[in-house]
Structures are given as structure tokens and as C-alpha cells.
Design a protein around this motif. Structure first.
Motif, mmCIF file in Angstrom:
data_model
loop_
_atom_site.group_PDB
_atom_site.id
_atom_site.type_symbol
_atom_site.label_atom_id
_atom_site.label_comp_id
_atom_site.label_asym_id
_atom_site.label_seq_id
_atom_site.Cartn_x
_atom_site.Cartn_y
_atom_site.Cartn_z
ATOM 1 N N LEU A 179 47.191 33.043 42.872
ATOM 2 C CA LEU A 179 45.921 32.329 42.856
ATOM 3 C C LEU A 179 45.770 31.669 41.485
ATOM 4 N N PHE A 180 45.573 30.365 41.500
ATOM 5 C CA PHE A 180 45.382 29.604 40.266
ATOM 6 C C PHE A 180 43.898 29.355 40.072
ATOM 7 N N PHE A 181 43.454 29.635 38.864
ATOM 8 C CA PHE A 181 42.042 29.501 38.530
ATOM 9 C C PHE A 181 41.984 28.749 37.200
ATOM 10 N N VAL A 182 41.596 27.489 37.246
ATOM 11 C CA VAL A 182 41.561 26.666 36.040
ATOM 12 C C VAL A 182 40.110 26.295 35.743
ATOM 13 N N TYR A 183 39.594 26.866 34.659
ATOM 14 C CA TYR A 183 38.224 26.556 34.256
ATOM 15 C C TYR A 183 38.124 25.120 33.774
ATOM 16 N N LYS A 184 36.992 24.505 34.067
ATOM 17 C CA LYS A 184 36.671 23.197 33.514
ATOM 18 C C LYS A 184 35.985 23.432 32.167
ATOM 19 N N GLU A 185 35.749 22.358 31.443
ATOM 20 C CA GLU A 185 35.146 22.509 30.123
ATOM 21 C C GLU A 185 33.747 23.120 30.237
ATOM 22 N N ILE A 186 33.619 24.306 29.655
ATOM 23 C CA ILE A 186 32.359 25.049 29.684
ATOM 24 C C ILE A 186 32.110 25.556 28.274
ATOM 25 N N TYR A 187 30.922 25.306 27.765
ATOM 26 C CA TYR A 187 30.627 25.800 26.425
ATOM 27 C C TYR A 187 30.413 27.309 26.441
ATOM 28 N N GLU A 188 29.641 27.795 27.416
ATOM 29 C CA GLU A 188 29.313 29.218 27.421
ATOM 30 C C GLU A 188 29.082 29.709 28.854
ATOM 31 N N ILE A 189 29.764 30.785 29.221
ATOM 32 C CA ILE A 189 29.589 31.388 30.537
ATOM 33 C C ILE A 189 28.580 32.525 30.424
ATOM 34 N N ASP A 190 27.559 32.489 31.271
ATOM 35 C CA ASP A 190 26.608 33.597 31.322
ATOM 36 C C ASP A 190 26.875 34.409 32.595
ATOM 37 N N ARG A 191 26.141 35.495 32.771
ATOM 38 C CA ARG A 191 26.377 36.388 33.915
ATOM 39 C C ARG A 191 26.159 35.678 35.259
ATOM 40 N N GLN A 192 25.146 34.857 35.354
ATOM 41 C CA GLN A 192 24.867 34.142 36.601
ATOM 42 C C GLN A 192 26.035 33.221 36.955
ATOM 43 N N MET A 193 26.549 32.504 35.973
ATOM 44 C CA MET A 193 27.711 31.642 36.207
ATOM 45 C C MET A 193 28.916 32.483 36.619
ATOM 46 N N ALA A 194 29.109 33.621 35.957
ATOM 47 C CA ALA A 194 30.250 34.504 36.267
ATOM 48 C C ALA A 194 30.190 34.959 37.724
ATOM 49 N N LYS A 195 29.004 35.328 38.192
ATOM 50 C CA LYS A 195 28.861 35.757 39.588
ATOM 51 C C LYS A 195 29.209 34.620 40.549
ATOM 52 N N TYR A 196 28.747 33.430 40.258
ATOM 53 C CA TYR A 196 29.047 32.272 41.100
ATOM 54 C C TYR A 196 30.556 31.988 41.104
#
Length: 122
Positions: free
Chosen positions: A17-34
Motif C-alpha cells: 500500500l502506497f501512501f503519499v502525503y501531499k504538502e501539509i503544514y501540520e496534521i492534527d488528530r481530526q486530520m489523522a482520523k480522516y
């Protein structure tokens, strides 16, 4: 299936499984859950070794990191984290060491080394 949304592009190829993040300044818990919900949608109740390209992420809140490492690790056989430089590698390795994931986890700067590590877990 490919998920390509505002936070990441996720797909499965050759048993990884490939998971490539896009440009994100800061991940919070809500974003992590999504983000985890999107990954699980692609996985469709099957475990995979995961290649996670984290180079475009600047920071993640502790609550987000903890969620991703614990609850967010469901259906993970092994994890290769790709980071952008030696500094990021040192910080990420320290976090991996202290969080003690239940699955093999390594941090890399080189993509090919990361993929080679995951081959044993297909």
C-alpha cells in the motif's frame, strides 16, 4: 482503487500500500482520523505492508502522531516511513523507538531501500 484527496494519494501496487502525503503544514488528530479512514477504505479489510512518504509534511501534533501509531495502525503488516533528510530521520526514529509499534517499522531517506524492506512482508 486510488484515493487522491486533499491530504494524500493512496493506492495498492505489487502487494504494497502506497501512501503519499501531499504538502501539509501540520496534521492534527481530526486530520489523522480522516487520513486513516481513507487508507482503510483502499485496504478493504486486508492487511498490507505500507510505504508512507512523509516528506511533504512539516509537522504533526503529538495527538495525531499517537493516533496514527496506535489506533491508526489497524491492518498494517509493516511500515516504511520515507522522510526528507537526516534531521527528519533522527526525529522520526526517536518517535518510533518510544512508541514501540506492534509491527516492523523503519525510517528511510531512500525510496528503494524502503521498498526493499517491505518486500519481506507482502
Amino acid at each position: 482503487m486510488v484515493v487522491d484527496d486533499k491530504y494524500a494519494k493512496i493506492w495498492i501496487s505489487d502487494g504494497i500500500l502506497f501512501f503519499v502525503y501531499k504538502e501539509i503544514y501540520e496534521i492534527d488528530r481530526q486530520m489523522a482520523k480522516y487520513i486513516v479512514s481513507q487508507r482503510l477504505r483502499v485496504q478493504n479489510e486486508k492487511s498490507f505492508p505500507i510505504f508512507c512518504d512523509f516528506r511533504a509534511v512539516t509537522n504533526a501534533h503529538k495527538e495525531a502522531r499517537d493516533y496514527l501509531a496506535l489506533e491508526g495502525s489497524y491492518m498494517t503488516k509493516a511500515l516504511a516511513l520515507l522522510v526528507k533528510d537526516e534531521h527528519s530521520m533522527a526525529i522520526t526514529q526517536l518517535y518510533v523507538k518510544t512508541s514501540k509499534p506492534d509491527y516492523p517499522t523503519k525510517v528511510f531517506i531512500d525510496k528503494e531501500e524502503a521498498l526493499s524492506f517491505l518486500k519481506d512482508f507482502k
